[in-house]
Design a protein around this motif. Structure first.
Motif, PDB file in Angstrom:
ATOM      1  N   PRO A  84     -22.450  23.591  -1.742  1.00  0.00           N
ATOM      2  CA  PRO A  84     -23.077  23.575  -3.070  1.00  0.00           C
ATOM      3  C   PRO A  84     -22.915  22.235  -3.768  1.00  0.00           C
ATOM      4  O   PRO A  84     -21.922  21.526  -3.564  1.00  0.00           O
ATOM      5  N   ASP A  85     -23.868  21.886  -4.576  1.00  0.00           N
ATOM      6  CA  ASP A  85     -23.834  20.636  -5.329  1.00  0.00           C
ATOM      7  C   ASP A  85     -22.588  20.587  -6.216  1.00  0.00           C
ATOM      8  O   ASP A  85     -22.300  21.526  -6.949  1.00  0.00           O
ATOM      9  N   GLY A  86     -21.864  19.488  -6.124  1.00  0.00           N
ATOM     10  CA  GLY A  86     -20.659  19.323  -6.934  1.00  0.00           C
ATOM     11  C   GLY A  86     -19.395  19.835  -6.296  1.00  0.00           C
ATOM     12  O   GLY A  86     -18.293  19.603  -6.815  1.00  0.00           O
ATOM     13  N   MET A  87     -19.491  20.526  -5.156  1.00  0.00           N
ATOM     14  CA  MET A  87     -18.292  21.046  -4.498  1.00  0.00           C
ATOM     15  C   MET A  87     -17.602  19.944  -3.708  1.00  0.00           C
ATOM     16  O   MET A  87     -18.214  19.321  -2.841  1.00  0.00           O
ATOM     17  N   ASN A  88     -16.338  19.691  -4.011  1.00  0.00           N
ATOM     18  CA  ASN A  88     -15.572  18.692  -3.268  1.00  0.00           C
ATOM     19  C   ASN A  88     -14.084  18.983  -3.416  1.00  0.00           C
ATOM     20  O   ASN A  88     -13.422  18.440  -4.299  1.00  0.00           O
ATOM     21  N   PRO A  89     -13.520  19.825  -2.559  1.00  0.00           N
ATOM     22  CA  PRO A  89     -12.109  20.196  -2.668  1.00  0.00           C
ATOM     23  C   PRO A  89     -11.149  19.048  -2.386  1.00  0.00           C
ATOM     24  O   PRO A  89      -9.956  19.160  -2.669  1.00  0.00           O
ATOM     25  N   ALA A  90     -11.660  17.939  -1.837  1.00  0.00           N
ATOM     26  CA  ALA A  90     -10.793  16.785  -1.571  1.00  0.00           C
ATOM     27  C   ALA A  90     -10.720  15.851  -2.765  1.00  0.00           C
ATOM     28  O   ALA A  90      -9.907  14.923  -2.783  1.00  0.00           O
ATOM     29  N   SER A  91     -11.545  16.102  -3.775  1.00  0.00           N
ATOM     30  CA  SER A  91     -11.531  15.264  -4.969  1.00  0.00           C
ATOM     31  C   SER A  91     -10.330  15.609  -5.838  1.00  0.00           C
ATOM     32  O   SER A  91     -10.054  16.772  -6.105  1.00  0.00           O
ATOM     33  N   GLY A  92      -9.612  14.588  -6.274  1.00  0.00           N
ATOM     34  CA  GLY A  92      -8.474  14.810  -7.158  1.00  0.00           C
ATOM     35  C   GLY A  92      -7.179  15.140  -6.453  1.00  0.00           C
ATOM     36  O   GLY A  92      -6.159  15.425  -7.105  1.00  0.00           O
ATOM     37  N   VAL A  93      -7.150  15.097  -5.116  1.00  0.00           N
ATOM     38  CA  VAL A  93      -5.915  15.362  -4.371  1.00  0.00           C
ATOM     39  C   VAL A  93      -4.927  14.226  -4.623  1.00  0.00           C
ATOM     40  O   VAL A  93      -5.298  13.050  -4.658  1.00  0.00           O
ATOM     41  N   ASP A  94      -3.658  14.569  -4.812  1.00  0.00           N
ATOM     42  CA  ASP A  94      -2.622  13.561  -5.046  1.00  0.00           C
ATOM     43  C   ASP A  94      -2.325  12.835  -3.741  1.00  0.00           C
ATOM     44  O   ASP A  94      -1.839  13.430  -2.770  1.00  0.00           O
ATOM     45  N   LEU A  95      -2.603  11.532  -3.711  1.00  0.00           N
ATOM     46  CA  LEU A  95      -2.399  10.739  -2.504  1.00  0.00           C
ATOM     47  C   LEU A  95      -1.035  10.062  -2.514  1.00  0.00           C
ATOM     48  O   LEU A  95      -0.383   9.949  -3.554  1.00  0.00           O
ATOM     49  N   ASN A  96      -0.609   9.633  -1.346  1.00  0.00           N
ATOM     50  CA  ASN A  96       0.660   8.929  -1.219  1.00  0.00           C
ATOM     51  C   ASN A  96       0.538   7.521  -1.785  1.00  0.00           C
ATOM     52  O   ASN A  96      -0.508   6.879  -1.658  1.00  0.00           O
ATOM     53  N   ARG A  97       1.610   7.050  -2.361  1.00  0.00           N
ATOM     54  CA  ARG A  97       1.610   5.699  -2.905  1.00  0.00           C
ATOM     55  C   ARG A  97       1.608   4.694  -1.753  1.00  0.00           C
ATOM     56  O   ARG A  97       2.324   4.855  -0.772  1.00  0.00           O
ATOM     57  N   GLU A  98       0.772   3.681  -1.887  1.00  0.00           N
ATOM     58  CA  GLU A  98       0.675   2.654  -0.851  1.00  0.00           C
ATOM     59  C   GLU A  98       1.129   1.315  -1.420  1.00  0.00           C
ATOM     60  O   GLU A  98       0.620   0.866  -2.443  1.00  0.00           O
ATOM     61  N   GLU A  99       2.082   0.718  -0.747  1.00  0.00           N
ATOM     62  CA  GLU A  99       2.579  -0.589  -1.159  1.00  0.00           C
ATOM     63  C   GLU A  99       1.716  -1.674  -0.514  1.00  0.00           C
ATOM     64  O   GLU A  99       1.286  -1.551   0.624  1.00  0.00           O
ATOM     65  N   GLY A 100       1.476  -2.748  -1.256  1.00  0.00           N
ATOM     66  CA  GLY A 100       0.732  -3.862  -0.688  1.00  0.00           C
ATOM     67  C   GLY A 100       1.489  -4.475   0.473  1.00  0.00           C
ATOM     68  O   GLY A 100       2.709  -4.641   0.418  1.00  0.00           O
ATOM     69  N   ARG A 101       0.768  -4.841   1.539  1.00  0.00           N
ATOM     70  CA  ARG A 101       1.408  -5.365   2.740  1.00  0.00           C
ATOM     71  C   ARG A 101       1.129  -6.851   2.952  1.00  0.00           C
ATOM     72  O   ARG A 101       1.402  -7.394   4.003  1.00  0.00           O
ATOM     73  N   GLU A 102       0.550  -7.508   1.945  1.00  0.00           N
ATOM     74  CA  GLU A 102       0.220  -8.910   2.117  1.00  0.00           C
ATOM     75  C   GLU A 102       1.476  -9.759   2.301  1.00  0.00           C
ATOM     76  O   GLU A 102       2.463  -9.593   1.599  1.00  0.00           O
ATOM     77  N   ARG A 103       1.419 -10.652   3.258  1.00  0.00           N
ATOM     78  CA  ARG A 103       2.509 -11.591   3.472  1.00  0.00           C
ATOM     79  C   ARG A 103       1.905 -12.981   3.567  1.00  0.00           C
ATOM     80  O   ARG A 103       0.936 -13.188   4.290  1.00  0.00           O
ATOM     81  N   PHE A 104       2.483 -13.918   2.825  1.00  0.00           N
ATOM     82  CA  PHE A 104       1.974 -15.277   2.815  1.00  0.00           C
ATOM     83  C   PHE A 104       2.985 -16.195   3.504  1.00  0.00           C
ATOM     84  O   PHE A 104       4.156 -16.238   3.134  1.00  0.00           O
ATOM     85  N   LEU A 105       2.533 -16.926   4.486  1.00  0.00           N
ATOM     86  CA  LEU A 105       3.416 -17.847   5.195  1.00  0.00           C
ATOM     87  C   LEU A 105       3.734 -19.067   4.332  1.00  0.00           C
ATOM     88  O   LEU A 105       2.857 -19.604   3.657  1.00  0.00           O
ATOM     89  N   SER A 106       4.971 -19.484   4.401  1.00  0.00           N
ATOM     90  CA  SER A 106       5.344 -20.730   3.744  1.00  0.00           C
ATOM     91  C   SER A 106       4.933 -21.891   4.653  1.00  0.00           C
ATOM     92  O   SER A 106       4.610 -21.688   5.828  1.00  0.00           O
ATOM     93  N   ILE A 107       4.960 -23.096   4.128  1.00  0.00           N
ATOM     94  CA  ILE A 107       4.616 -24.268   4.937  1.00  0.00           C
ATOM     95  C   ILE A 107       5.574 -24.400   6.117  1.00  0.00           C
ATOM     96  O   ILE A 107       5.165 -24.738   7.232  1.00  0.00           O
ATOM     97  N   ASP A 108       6.853 -24.105   5.889  1.00  0.00           N
ATOM     98  CA  ASP A 108       7.839 -24.176   6.976  1.00  0.00           C
ATOM     99  C   ASP A 108       7.525 -23.151   8.065  1.00  0.00           C
ATOM    100  O   ASP A 108       7.634 -23.452   9.258  1.00  0.00           O
ATOM    101  N   GLU A 109       7.146 -21.959   7.667  1.00  0.00           N
ATOM    102  CA  GLU A 109       6.808 -20.925   8.651  1.00  0.00           C
ATOM    103  C   GLU A 109       5.549 -21.295   9.438  1.00  0.00           C
ATOM    104  O   GLU A 109       5.445 -21.037  10.641  1.00  0.00           O
ATOM    105  N   MET A 110       4.574 -21.908   8.751  1.00  0.00           N
ATOM    106  CA  MET A 110       3.373 -22.373   9.445  1.00  0.00           C
ATOM    107  C   MET A 110       3.734 -23.433  10.486  1.00  0.00           C
ATOM    108  O   MET A 110       3.180 -23.454  11.591  1.00  0.00           O
TER     109      MET A 110
END
Length: 399
Positions: free
Chosen positions: A175-201
């Protein structure tokens, strides 16, 4: 009828029976269909008859003939099909969404990723439940069960389920508007970005030079069968691929799938026909042009794979083993290849280029995507502010 794998979804029509044909997606999946007008002068409808390979051509043609004949009598078989959709399971809904929408409109890698999400996470827990009967409580419980072993994948599965219901509502499966997955509490995701320093490069660069000249020891994890302690040299394509990612900020697949015909060394450009964000032009630095110039031309792909130069040449699949060996030698365990793209952006932000310029270099279509580097951009702005204010302070006698 043609059977070659197309570059985009292609439609083929039968010469003997008007309205009957099949379409083939970029993934190679073929589906028979019948087109007709239920009422004279009304809008045309397309009825899917079945998959090529599952349904024989003569069977599909007969089904199409029947549908077209019924349409001439004022009957609409597609309406009967719509009534049947109300009984589909969650498994069928998600699978149909993947094959009929994702596989036809997005990259095949996306469709394959969604198939894995369905097979490993959604189907075992809620796949047999009728799509119209699934509740948000059941979805939340399924998400909690998935999260015990795969917290991030559990979130991805919920987003897939939500998208499938949104598509299903538009196509009469729920039916139109039915979406049981909407509003589900999701797990918190931490950013995984890592930036190399000049020494590491620098350490990474030294490890690559060692890998392509004297070679890295087998116990670094590069070779499968060589005796322990023996040094194994890496092919220039391996180190060349890594250098190109570092010097362009391109994604791994953009470099591994790059063809020589897409490289313009005279103008210093790469023309990527099918990147993650669509067609994309990459501006090359002098250093990147130098790397490309030094690479051996063995086959159609810039980064030579095992089948380079052969008739059925395919791009290199990945850099997992050599990357593990090089990062271990450089003392950078845990560094991901995608972190090289982040490092390219971070150097740009630190240098004061500004987020719009960085976003353009990386091929971001949404400015919000580039905002992850805003904190680095602030540092460059502060240095600029200090330089300007320092001169003014000297002029007015401030300290």
């Amino acid at each position: 009828m043609a059977s070659a794998k197309p570059n985009r979804t292609t439609y083929y029509f039968d010469a003997d029976l008007p309205g009957f044909g099949f379409y083939r997606t970029t993934a190679g999946t073929g589906t028979y269909f019948a087109e007709f007008r239920p009422v004279a002068g009304g809008s045309k409808k397309r009825l899917k008859l079945g998959r090529v390979g599952t349904l024989k051509a003569n069977e599909a043609r007969e089904a199409a003939r029947k549908a077209i004949a019924h349409a001439g009598l004022g009957k609409d078989l597609s309406k009967d099909r719509a009534d049947e959709r109300a009984s589909v399971t969650v498994r069928t809904l998600v699978d149909t969404y993947i094959e009929d929408f994702v596989a036809m409109n997005k990259k095949e890698s996306s469709a394959e990723f969604y198939r894995t999400m369905l097979r490993k996470h959604i189907d075992p827990l809620i796949g047999t439940i009728k799509a119209v009967a699934l509740t948000r409580v059941e979805v939340q419980r399924a998400h909690a069960a998935m999260s015990k072993t795969a917290r991030i994948s559990a979130n991805r599965a919920m987003k897939l389920l939500s998208a499938a219901y949104g598509w299903g509502a538009k196509n009469g499966y729920v039916p139109d508007g039915m979406n049981p997955a909407s509003g589900v509490d999701l797990n918190r995701e931490e950013g995984r970005e890592r930036f190399l320093s000049i020494d590491e490069m620098k350490r990474l660069g030294e490890a690559m030079v060692e890998a392509e000249t004297v070679g890295l020891k087998v116990n670094a994890g590069d070779a499968k069968h060589a005796p322990k302690g023996q040094r194994v040299k890496m092919h220039p394509s391996v180190t060349g691929a890594i250098r190109l990612i570092m010097l362009t900020g391109c994604r791994l697949r953009e470099i591994l799938h790059l063809r020589w015909t897409e490289v313009d060394l005279d103008r210093g450009l790469l023309f990527l026909p099918d990147s993650k964000t669509g067609r994309k032009t990459v501006v090359l630095s002098a250093a990147a042009v130098e790397v490309l110039t030094a690479l051996p031309r063995i086959g159609v792909y810039v980064i030579a794979g095992e089948s380079a130069g052969l008739e059925d040449e395919k791009p290199r699949a990945d850099l997992k083993r050599p990357w593990a060996a090089i990062t271990k030698r450089a003392g950078l365990d845990g560094l991901r290849i995608h972190d090289l793209r982040h490092s390219f952006a971070s150097v740009g932000a630190w240098s004061g280029l500004g987020l719009p310029v960085i976003g353009k270099l990386l091929g971001h279509t949404d400015a919000k995507t580039t905002q992850r580097y805003a904190h680095i951009d602030v540092d460059s702005s502060r240095r600029a502010a200090d330089a300007i204010a320092g001169q003014i302070a000297d002029a007015i006698g401030g300290k």
